[in-house]
Design an enzyme around this catalytic site. Structure first.
Site, PDB file in Angstrom:
ATOM      1  N   VAL A 190       0.885  -1.216  -0.013  1.00  0.00           N
ATOM      2  CA  VAL A 190      -0.159  -0.089  -0.120  1.00  0.00           C
ATOM      3  C   VAL A 190       0.877   1.242   0.037  1.00  0.00           C
ATOM      4  O   VAL A 190       0.663   2.152  -0.828  1.00  0.00           O
ATOM      5  CB  VAL A 190      -1.055   0.036   0.997  1.00  0.00           C
ATOM      6  CG1 VAL A 190      -1.711   1.385   1.139  1.00  0.00           C
ATOM      7  CG2 VAL A 190      -1.816  -1.277   0.997  1.00  0.00           C
ATOM      8  N   ALA A 247       9.141   6.412   6.115  1.00  0.00           N
ATOM      9  CA  ALA A 247       9.842   5.677   7.120  1.00  0.00           C
ATOM     10  C   ALA A 247       9.532   4.236   7.074  1.00  0.00           C
ATOM     11  O   ALA A 247       8.619   3.771   6.876  1.00  0.00           O
ATOM     12  CB  ALA A 247       9.032   5.946   8.712  1.00  0.00           C
ATOM     13  N   GLU A 270     -10.485   6.314   6.200  1.00  0.00           N
ATOM     14  CA  GLU A 270     -11.377   5.572   5.249  1.00  0.00           C
ATOM     15  C   GLU A 270     -10.641   4.276   4.790  1.00  0.00           C
ATOM     16  O   GLU A 270     -11.359   3.193   4.607  1.00  0.00           O
ATOM     17  CB  GLU A 270     -11.504   6.321   3.960  1.00  0.00           C
ATOM     18  CG  GLU A 270     -12.376   5.770   2.990  1.00  0.00           C
ATOM     19  CD  GLU A 270     -13.919   5.776   3.468  1.00  0.00           C
ATOM     20  OE1 GLU A 270     -14.392   4.551   3.789  1.00  0.00           O
ATOM     21  OE2 GLU A 270     -14.451   6.792   3.719  1.00  0.00           O
ATOM     22  N   VAL A 291     -11.042   0.440   6.647  1.00  0.00           N
ATOM     23  CA  VAL A 291     -12.042  -0.569   6.273  1.00  0.00           C
ATOM     24  C   VAL A 291     -12.492  -0.849   4.946  1.00  0.00           C
ATOM     25  O   VAL A 291     -12.876   0.157   4.244  1.00  0.00           O
ATOM     26  CB  VAL A 291     -13.723  -0.264   7.214  1.00  0.00           C
ATOM     27  CG1 VAL A 291     -14.649  -1.331   7.147  1.00  0.00           C
ATOM     28  CG2 VAL A 291     -13.026  -0.038   8.809  1.00  0.00           C
ATOM     29  N   GLY A 314      -1.892 -14.199  -3.885  1.00  0.00           N
ATOM     30  CA  GLY A 314      -1.580 -12.784  -3.080  1.00  0.00           C
ATOM     31  C   GLY A 314      -2.748 -12.412  -2.291  1.00  0.00           C
ATOM     32  O   GLY A 314      -2.332 -11.455  -1.985  1.00  0.00           O
ATOM     33  N   GLU A 321      -2.104 -13.763   3.461  1.00  0.00           N
ATOM     34  CA  GLU A 321      -0.798 -13.633   3.753  1.00  0.00           C
ATOM     35  C   GLU A 321      -0.105 -14.923   4.146  1.00  0.00           C
ATOM     36  O   GLU A 321      -0.878 -15.923   4.120  1.00  0.00           O
ATOM     37  CB  GLU A 321      -0.799 -12.836   5.078  1.00  0.00           C
ATOM     38  CG  GLU A 321      -1.280 -11.532   4.940  1.00  0.00           C
ATOM     39  CD  GLU A 321      -0.345 -10.613   4.335  1.00  0.00           C
ATOM     40  OE1 GLU A 321       0.900 -10.711   4.109  1.00  0.00           O
ATOM     41  OE2 GLU A 321      -0.674  -9.526   3.855  1.00  0.00           O
ATOM     42  N   LYS A 336     -12.453  -4.432  12.098  1.00  0.00           N
ATOM     43  CA  LYS A 336     -13.254  -3.649  11.000  1.00  0.00           C
ATOM     44  C   LYS A 336     -14.607  -3.541  11.603  1.00  0.00           C
ATOM     45  O   LYS A 336     -15.406  -2.367  11.745  1.00  0.00           O
ATOM     46  CB  LYS A 336     -13.188  -4.199   9.617  1.00  0.00           C
ATOM     47  CG  LYS A 336     -11.890  -4.208   8.950  1.00  0.00           C
ATOM     48  CD  LYS A 336     -11.827  -4.913   7.719  1.00  0.00           C
ATOM     49  CE  LYS A 336     -10.486  -4.901   6.974  1.00  0.00           C
ATOM     50  NZ  LYS A 336     -10.349  -5.794   5.803  1.00  0.00           N
ATOM     51  N   GLY A 389      -5.726  -4.623  -1.372  1.00  0.00           N
ATOM     52  CA  GLY A 389      -4.905  -4.631  -2.612  1.00  0.00           C
ATOM     53  C   GLY A 389      -4.221  -3.379  -2.377  1.00  0.00           C
ATOM     54  O   GLY A 389      -4.766  -2.385  -1.733  1.00  0.00           O
TER      55      GLY A 389
END
Length: 432
Positions: free
Chosen positions: A20, A49, A133, A136, A191, A194, A209, A307
């Site tokens: 992400v 970071a 946003e 969830v 994918g 995990e 969530k 994703g």
């Protein structure tokens, strides 16, 4: 909160550069001019970071921006975008950013589900934004409608699929007849899951969530500890096949609903959904959430629930909004908890059950089983014989709606009957 002048940039710090984070960086670096036009000022990515600055990265990431000094980075930002996940040091970093006057955009459902109120209170006290946003349902606009669009309405129920991994697994079991472990292995290869899928298959991701959605929908503080949580590991290929025979599909659902005038029940568990219900047609790794409100009626939100690119879309939407506030002044909504509803145990939820029991195949068995349901105040809707071989038979009992606690005690008593060889499966029925 300091206001950025129209000519000066909004300084953005990015915490995390995984799937992400890389997509967020890509959009910031490649769509800078367009984003600046929307914000009213340039968005300057001042640093990213990461734990290991030497690790291989997508070429789109400017390596000169990488740093392992996350604490120093957040102190020189106007907006901190957090996609690193985890509880600590993330919580400390975000509280530090807020205390230094930075607004926060986060995708961290685990932290928000466990300790969101701490962050909400800190942001409110500092006069900065906290937007979430992306925490969830990936790209699906869901948090903002609950927090803003429906704030004048009275939400009564939230029901949906909020975990793409489990939805993919259950969908493959239903459409291709795979066993759970084979479907999960396929999800990992593609994918969608995990290497360690525990948080998904045990329901913990969906529970976090659900806590966030319940907090927003019902204007009360709900933590992940208040959520009844069951995963999908007990769901068998036989359960899925039998569901198809009775006109259902199995889905892992997150449900938050009012309990009386002053309570809320939040639960995550596998459930049978009729094939006529829109949630039954949600395939693959997609998510969908129903919101039921008194004035608006039923609303459905559907789209990609995970994703890099979909989640980054939600992050950038929040970032543009927060940055506009920095440029023009003002801030978004703060935590709403005026209702102060009490989290109730799952036993107070009113639902329906489908119970599959393996019993002796002889006269009088059905009457004994029916008596157990009647003794516990649970009305039977339908009974059918699923399988029989002359010695034993499988009864499939679907109940009318009743308190979950009464249904659970009914199942326990049924298992104790001498004529019942085993309670093969128990699934709640939702959406009928």
């Amino acid at each position: 909160m300091a206001t950025v002048t129209a000519s000066g940039p909004v300084r953005v710090a990015l915490l995390g550069c995984g799937v992400v984070g890389t997509e967020v960086a890509r959009l910031l670096l490649t769509d800078g001019a367009e984003l600046a036009a929307r914000v009213g000022a340039p968005l300057e990515l001042v640093g990213i970071a990461v734990r290991d600055v030497e690790a291989p990265r997508d070429p789109v990431v400017d390596r000169s921006l990488l740093t392992d000094d996350a604490e120093g980075l957040v102190r020189r930002a106007d907006v901190v975008v957090e996609v690193m996940g985890g509880i600590e040091p993330t919580r400390t970093l975000l509280l530090g950013a807020i205390s230094s006057g930075a607004s926060v955009v986060t995708a961290n459902k685990a932290l928000l589900g466990q300790d969101g109120p701490t962050l909400y209170a800190a942001a409110d006290a500092a006069g900065v934004d906290l937007y979430l946003e992306a925490a969830v349902a990936g790209a699906i606009p869901l948090v903002r409608p609950l927090r803003e669009s429906l704030v004048g309405d009275r939400v009564t129920r939230v029901l949906g699929i909020v975990n793409g991994t489990t939805n993919y697994v259950l969908d493959q079991m239903a459409t291709h007849g795979l066993g759970l472990h084979d479907a999960l292995a396929q999800a990992q290869e593609l994918g969608y899951a995990e290497a360690d899928p525990t948080a998904d298959v045990e329901g913990h991701d969906a529970a976090a969530k659900a806590a966030i959605l319940a907090s927003l929908a019902f204007h009360t503080r709900v933590s992940v500890g208040d959520v009844h949580c069951e995963g999908i590991m007990a769901v068998t290929a036989d359960d899925v096949a039998l569901a198809a025979e009775t006109g259902h599909v199995v889905k892992l659902l997150a449900i938050a609903e009012r309990a009386g005038d002053d309570g809320v029940v939040v639960r995550v568990h596998p459930a049978l959904v009729p094939t006529t219900h829109p949630l039954a047609s949600v395939r693959g790794a997609y998510n969908a959430v129903f919101v039921e409100a008194e004035a608006a009626g039923e609303l459905m939100f559907y789209g990609r629930g995970a994703g890099g690119a979909p989640t980054a879309s939600a992050v950038l939407g929040d970032l543009v909004t927060v940055a506009r506030h920095r440029v023009l002044g003002g801030k978004g909504p703060v935590e709403s908890r005026h209702a102060e509803l009490l989290p109730r145990p799952v036993g107070e939820a009113v639902t329906r059950y489908q119970v599959q029991a393996r019993v002796d195949d002889r006269p009088g068995v059905l009457a004994q089983a029916a008596r157990v349901f009647a003794d516990h105040g649970v009305s039977i809707e339908t009974v059918r014989q699923a399988r029989a071989d002359g010695e034993q038979a499988d009864l499939l009992v679907v109940t009318h709606a009743a308190p979950d606690a009464a249904l659970a005690s009914t199942v326990d008593a049924l298992a104790d009957l001498a004529v019942v060889r085993a309670v093969v499966s128990v699934l709640r029925v939702e959406g009928a």
